[in-house]
Design a protein around this motif. Structure first.
Motif, mmCIF file in Angstrom:
data_model
loop_
_atom_site.group_PDB
_atom_site.id
_atom_site.type_symbol
_atom_site.label_atom_id
_atom_site.label_comp_id
_atom_site.label_asym_id
_atom_site.label_seq_id
_atom_site.Cartn_x
_atom_site.Cartn_y
_atom_site.Cartn_z
ATOM 1 N N ALA A 13 0.850 -1.238 -0.097
ATOM 2 C CA ALA A 13 -0.149 -0.167 -0.169
ATOM 3 C C ALA A 13 0.804 1.235 -0.119
ATOM 4 O O ALA A 13 0.574 2.381 -0.802
ATOM 5 C CB ALA A 13 -0.848 0.139 1.359
ATOM 6 N N GLY A 14 1.919 1.134 0.730
ATOM 7 C CA GLY A 14 2.784 2.488 0.800
ATOM 8 C C GLY A 14 3.509 2.706 -0.624
ATOM 9 O O GLY A 14 3.574 3.718 -0.974
ATOM 10 N N GLU A 15 3.830 1.698 -1.305
ATOM 11 C CA GLU A 15 4.417 1.751 -2.671
ATOM 12 C C GLU A 15 3.660 2.320 -3.420
ATOM 13 O O GLU A 15 3.976 2.935 -4.568
ATOM 14 C CB GLU A 15 5.134 0.344 -2.910
ATOM 15 N N MET A 16 2.283 1.814 -3.570
ATOM 16 C CA MET A 16 1.373 2.205 -4.509
ATOM 17 C C MET A 16 0.811 3.771 -3.965
ATOM 18 O O MET A 16 1.054 4.697 -4.929
ATOM 19 C CB MET A 16 -0.146 1.621 -4.118
ATOM 20 N N LEU A 17 1.039 4.215 -2.929
ATOM 21 C CA LEU A 17 0.684 5.564 -2.525
ATOM 22 C C LEU A 17 2.045 6.531 -3.150
ATOM 23 O O LEU A 17 1.832 7.763 -3.330
ATOM 24 C CB LEU A 17 0.636 5.845 -1.185
ATOM 25 N N GLN A 18 3.298 5.925 -2.939
ATOM 26 C CA GLN A 18 4.373 6.819 -3.411
ATOM 27 C C GLN A 18 4.415 6.616 -4.916
ATOM 28 O O GLN A 18 5.126 7.501 -5.568
ATOM 29 C CB GLN A 18 5.659 6.211 -3.156
ATOM 30 N N GLY A 19 3.628 5.626 -5.517
ATOM 31 C CA GLY A 19 3.734 5.735 -7.066
ATOM 32 C C GLY A 19 4.895 5.067 -7.549
ATOM 33 O O GLY A 19 5.230 5.160 -8.708
ATOM 34 N N THR A 20 5.724 4.150 -6.850
ATOM 35 C CA THR A 20 6.784 3.483 -7.240
ATOM 36 C C THR A 20 6.592 2.255 -7.882
ATOM 37 O O THR A 20 7.186 1.424 -8.453
ATOM 38 C CB THR A 20 7.821 3.152 -6.179
ATOM 39 N N LEU A 21 5.359 1.676 -7.899
ATOM 40 C CA LEU A 21 4.838 0.467 -8.720
ATOM 41 C C LEU A 21 4.266 0.840 -9.905
ATOM 42 O O LEU A 21 3.632 1.747 -9.992
ATOM 43 C CB LEU A 21 3.883 -0.555 -7.899
ATOM 44 N N ASP A 22 4.507 -0.034 -11.012
ATOM 45 C CA ASP A 22 3.816 0.120 -12.125
ATOM 46 C C ASP A 22 2.247 0.279 -12.343
ATOM 47 O O ASP A 22 1.651 1.059 -12.757
ATOM 48 C CB ASP A 22 4.243 -0.978 -13.241
ATOM 49 N N GLU A 23 1.555 -0.674 -11.538
ATOM 50 C CA GLU A 23 0.333 -0.712 -11.391
ATOM 51 C C GLU A 23 -0.376 0.631 -10.605
ATOM 52 O O GLU A 23 -1.434 0.989 -10.665
ATOM 53 C CB GLU A 23 -0.392 -2.098 -10.903
ATOM 54 N N ALA A 24 0.500 1.238 -9.959
ATOM 55 C CA ALA A 24 0.094 2.506 -9.428
ATOM 56 C C ALA A 24 -0.280 3.575 -10.267
ATOM 57 O O ALA A 24 -1.157 4.573 -10.116
ATOM 58 C CB ALA A 24 1.138 3.063 -8.479
ATOM 59 N N HIS A 25 0.125 3.511 -11.716
ATOM 60 C CA HIS A 25 0.090 4.636 -12.613
ATOM 61 C C HIS A 25 -1.085 4.112 -13.848
ATOM 62 O O HIS A 25 -1.318 4.943 -14.624
ATOM 63 C CB HIS A 25 1.287 4.790 -13.318
ATOM 64 N N GLU A 26 -1.440 2.898 -13.446
ATOM 65 C CA GLU A 26 -2.773 2.462 -14.537
ATOM 66 C C GLU A 26 -3.910 3.271 -14.257
ATOM 67 O O GLU A 26 -4.246 3.714 -13.120
ATOM 68 C CB GLU A 26 -2.816 1.042 -14.463
ATOM 69 N N ASP A 27 -4.640 3.512 -15.422
ATOM 70 C CA ASP A 27 -5.903 4.151 -15.293
ATOM 71 C C ASP A 27 -6.959 3.559 -15.863
ATOM 72 O O ASP A 27 -7.170 3.512 -17.095
ATOM 73 C CB ASP A 27 -5.772 5.892 -15.649
ATOM 74 N N LYS A 28 -7.745 2.710 -15.029
ATOM 75 C CA LYS A 28 -8.781 1.824 -15.620
ATOM 76 C C LYS A 28 -10.134 2.238 -14.960
ATOM 77 O O LYS A 28 -10.316 3.264 -14.241
ATOM 78 C CB LYS A 28 -8.641 0.495 -15.394
ATOM 79 N N ALA A 29 -11.247 1.818 -15.659
ATOM 80 C CA ALA A 29 -12.513 2.172 -15.352
ATOM 81 C C ALA A 29 -12.633 1.959 -13.652
ATOM 82 O O ALA A 29 -12.993 2.788 -13.108
ATOM 83 C CB ALA A 29 -13.443 1.383 -16.004
ATOM 84 N N ILE A 30 -12.271 0.624 -13.388
ATOM 85 C CA ILE A 30 -12.018 0.334 -11.893
ATOM 86 C C ILE A 30 -10.729 -0.282 -11.640
ATOM 87 O O ILE A 30 -10.553 -1.018 -12.104
ATOM 88 C CB ILE A 30 -13.100 -0.658 -11.284
ATOM 89 N N ASP A 31 -9.837 0.370 -10.914
ATOM 90 C CA ASP A 31 -8.442 0.112 -10.622
ATOM 91 C C ASP A 31 -8.515 -0.853 -9.435
ATOM 92 O O ASP A 31 -8.493 -0.262 -8.166
ATOM 93 C CB ASP A 31 -7.873 1.402 -10.605
ATOM 94 N N TRP A 32 -8.371 -1.774 -9.633
ATOM 95 C CA TRP A 32 -8.516 -2.998 -8.406
ATOM 96 C C TRP A 32 -7.384 -2.734 -7.368
ATOM 97 O O TRP A 32 -7.582 -2.912 -6.139
ATOM 98 C CB TRP A 32 -8.854 -4.259 -9.028
ATOM 99 N N PRO A 33 -6.112 -2.620 -8.058
ATOM 100 C CA PRO A 33 -5.179 -2.406 -6.783
ATOM 101 C C PRO A 33 -5.465 -1.096 -6.045
ATOM 102 O O PRO A 33 -5.211 -1.193 -4.720
ATOM 103 C CB PRO A 33 -4.044 -2.111 -7.643
ATOM 104 N N TRP A 34 -6.081 -0.163 -6.558
ATOM 105 C CA TRP A 34 -6.513 1.078 -5.663
ATOM 106 C C TRP A 34 -7.735 0.724 -4.688
ATOM 107 O O TRP A 34 -7.946 1.221 -3.580
ATOM 108 C CB TRP A 34 -6.709 2.370 -6.313
#
Length: 152
Positions: A13-34
């Motif tokens: 979760a911390g890596e996603m918030l920092q934007g360091t993972l590739d899936e943190a930058h995906e933009d989908k209709a529903i972004d399940w990692p988020w």
């Protein structure tokens, strides 16, 4: 084992918030990692605030519902602010899951389920609070200036 798994989930979760993972930058209709990140943040924040509030202020059941609503709003704001693209619906989806998760823990700890009316208020209020927080986070993200890049 459980401590290591919780640390792994928190680290993700911390890596996603920092934007360091590739899936943190995906933009989908529903972004399940988020949605997952919203669940982690929401569960941590709501549990912490309820236990802290109970210890400091002896909260009534109505007070606990308000604390849950506040924690869902803050969760929505965090996800809306830090995630790329429009992610207002992800915290709202997570809020529905969080109400079910918390109800499950109440049944486990107290061997009695919360009243149906309380669950419906928590579900409706939690989803709306998370949606409002996500909307505010998105609005604040849009006004945020990108960090200046440093050239070598």
């Amino acid at each position: 084992f459980f401590g290591a798994m919780l640390a792994l989930v928190g680290g993700y979760a911390g890596e996603m918030l920092q934007g360091t993972l590739d899936e943190a930058h995906e933009d989908k209709a529903i972004d399940w990692p988020w949605v997952f990140v919203s669940m982690v943040i929401g569960f941590s924040l709501s549990t912490y605030l309820v236990f802290l509030g109970q210890a400091l202020f002896a909260l009534t059941p109505a007070d606990r519902l308000m604390v849950f609503g506040l924690s869902f709003f803050v969760t929505g704001w965090i996800v809306g602010f830090f995630s790329p693209g429009v992610t207002m619906i992800e915290p709202a989806i997570a809020a529905g899951g969080l109400v079910a998760l918390h109800a499950g823990f109440i049944v486990l700890w107290f061997e009695a389920g919360p009243p149906l009316g309380t669950l419906l208020v928590a579900l409706t209020g939690g989803v709306l609070a998370a949606l409002a927080g996500g909307w505010l986070g998105e609005k604040m993200q849009a006004t945020r200036k990108p960090a200046a890049s440093v050239s070598p």
